[in-house]
Each structure stands twice: as structure tokens, then as C-alpha cells.
Design an enzyme around this catalytic site. Sequence first.
Site, mmCIF file in Angstrom:
data_model
loop_
_atom_site.group_PDB
_atom_site.id
_atom_site.type_symbol
_atom_site.label_atom_id
_atom_site.label_comp_id
_atom_site.label_asym_id
_atom_site.label_seq_id
_atom_site.Cartn_x
_atom_site.Cartn_y
_atom_site.Cartn_z
ATOM 1 N N SER A 1 0.836 -1.202 0.000
ATOM 2 C CA SER A 1 0.000 0.000 0.000
ATOM 3 C C SER A 1 0.869 1.249 0.000
ATOM 4 O O SER A 1 0.514 2.252 -0.615
ATOM 5 C CB SER A 1 -0.963 0.010 1.191
ATOM 6 N N GLU A 2 2.042 1.194 0.682
ATOM 7 C CA GLU A 2 3.011 2.291 0.604
ATOM 8 C C GLU A 2 4.440 1.758 0.667
ATOM 9 O O GLU A 2 4.710 0.720 1.279
ATOM 10 C CB GLU A 2 2.819 3.319 1.734
ATOM 11 N N THR A 3 5.344 2.510 0.048
ATOM 12 C CA THR A 3 6.783 2.301 0.117
ATOM 13 C C THR A 3 7.418 3.662 0.414
ATOM 14 O O THR A 3 6.959 4.679 -0.112
ATOM 15 C CB THR A 3 7.333 1.748 -1.220
ATOM 16 N N HIS B 1 1.179 4.397 8.838
ATOM 17 C CA HIS B 1 2.104 3.277 9.077
ATOM 18 C C HIS B 1 3.451 3.489 8.385
ATOM 19 O O HIS B 1 4.482 3.074 8.918
ATOM 20 C CB HIS B 1 1.447 1.931 8.713
#
Length: 294
Positions: A45-47, A76
Site C-alpha cells: 500500500s506504501e513504500t 504506518h
Amino acid sequence: MPLKFHIVDVFAEKKYAGNQLAVFTEAASLSTEEMQQIAKEMNYSETTFIGSSQERDGGYDVRIFTPAKELPFAGHPTLGTAFILQYAIIQQSVETIVLNLKVGQIPVAMTYRDRSPDILTMKQNPPVFGDVVTAAAIAPVLNLDITDIDSRFPIQEVSTGVPFLIVPLKTLAALKRIKVNVDRLAEVVKSLQAKEVFVFCPETRNPANHFSARMFAPLLGIAEDPATGSANGCFAGYLAQHNYLEFASVDVRVEQGYEIGRPSLLLLKAQKQDDIIEVSVGGNVILVAQGEFV
């Protein structure tokens, strides 16, 4: 030159739970386009990408990408990146790490157990409250009945950097039944800033917790998120703003991610004084893997 990365599970009480995050620690040479391509390759979902091992203006430059676009802030990724900054770059116990994000500087406080980070807590920007949506409009989006929605409290946009539509339900049974109708969601949010929906109820699986929650962002390529720090910061502000708990302060445990097999625990605090609400979100971060892009 190989690019070093770490994978962590955030808001997790054990490995392979919570929300996954990839953190690249030596990203100064990468262009925006390369960061976006890598985030798409990771497909979490994110990097995140740490710009330098040196502080600038008291914080570390960090950029956050979904597989589709860059974000000014996300929960997060903030905690997970602070964990890796302490583990891989600072390599000693510190009380606070500041991240320089697009939304501004976000401090992350750290406690330790056996010299390793235990609970990480980020202070988010004060929440901003936006438009209100009717139960009649949102119920079909979630494939719920109007009677499932708690009419005592508003369905409202809230943002601490990223806007979410907060939806109060009465029961855990209703929360579990949700099936998002993407077409109807697009219709409801087309005039709103918020494109992501955070739904909660005051019933939990674990009696030690206070709320159960789910977060849906299909219009942004995330069908459901297992643990959403930014949304829970908005939720903490929502609880304080609308006196949901009938107390001036909020100190609660929220479970999320059970429906998609990634149980998560988020620790929320909020304090309202005059018209200002201070919000913080905390949890555990667990190192899962590390490696290199060649």
C-alpha cells in the site's frame, strides 16, 4: 549500485500481521519517477524512501509512495520508517525521530524493551473537519441498512493531512458484513476531498480493545487496508470532537485488518482544549526482511 531496503510489519503484535511497508534507506540518487516505479514493483500500500542519512532542519527527509502516486502523509509509513531510521541509520537509542514529510515535520516518539524499539508513537497534525454525508447516501455504498449506522454521530470528512470519510456503525456484525459498491462510492465522494472510507464500531473481538475498524480505498487502488495510522488519527480527533466517549480525552485501542487476515492494533490518544485537538497514534513495528534491489 544496489539499493538497500527493509520490510517491516507496522501496528503488528507478531510477524506477518499489521500493515506491510518497504523502506529504502539510500534513496538520494533516485528520481521521483524511479521511486514511483519501485513502489509499483513492491506493490505494498506504501513504500518509503529516505533521502539522506543526515538530518536536515532537525529531521530526516522521507517520501511516501503508493503503487500509483506520492502521498504527503501516511500513518504506518511514518512509524515504519522511523523504526528503520533508528535500526539501520542512527543505531542507538533515541527518544524522538522527526520525519520531514510533504505535509510537514512529524515527530515519532520511541520507547524501548531490551534495547530494541517497543512502542512508536507519532504526533499528527490537528484534525480538520469537513463535509457531512447522510446515512441514506452511505448505506448503499457499504451494502448496509440505514439502521446499521449510528445516527447519534455524523458521517464526516476528517483530515490530519489525508482526508477520510468517518462512518459510525452500531455493531461488529454490521462491520463484518460490509461489501463496498465502488460505483456508488465514486458517486458519493465525487464532491468530497475524502476518497477513502473509515468505518468503525464500539464492539470488538478482543475485550482488551475499544473499537473495531475497517478502511476502504478502492478508488485509490486499495480495496481494504489492514492498518491505517492516518485514518486512525482522524478517528481519534473525531472521537474527541463529537464527545463520543463523554470524556475530554481519548485513550483507546483499535483493532483493524481481521477481515483480510492481517490483524492489527493501533493505540490512539487525543486531547481537546478550546478548539484545538492534539492527536497521536502508536503501535509496534516488527522487522521482517532486508535485501537489495540490483
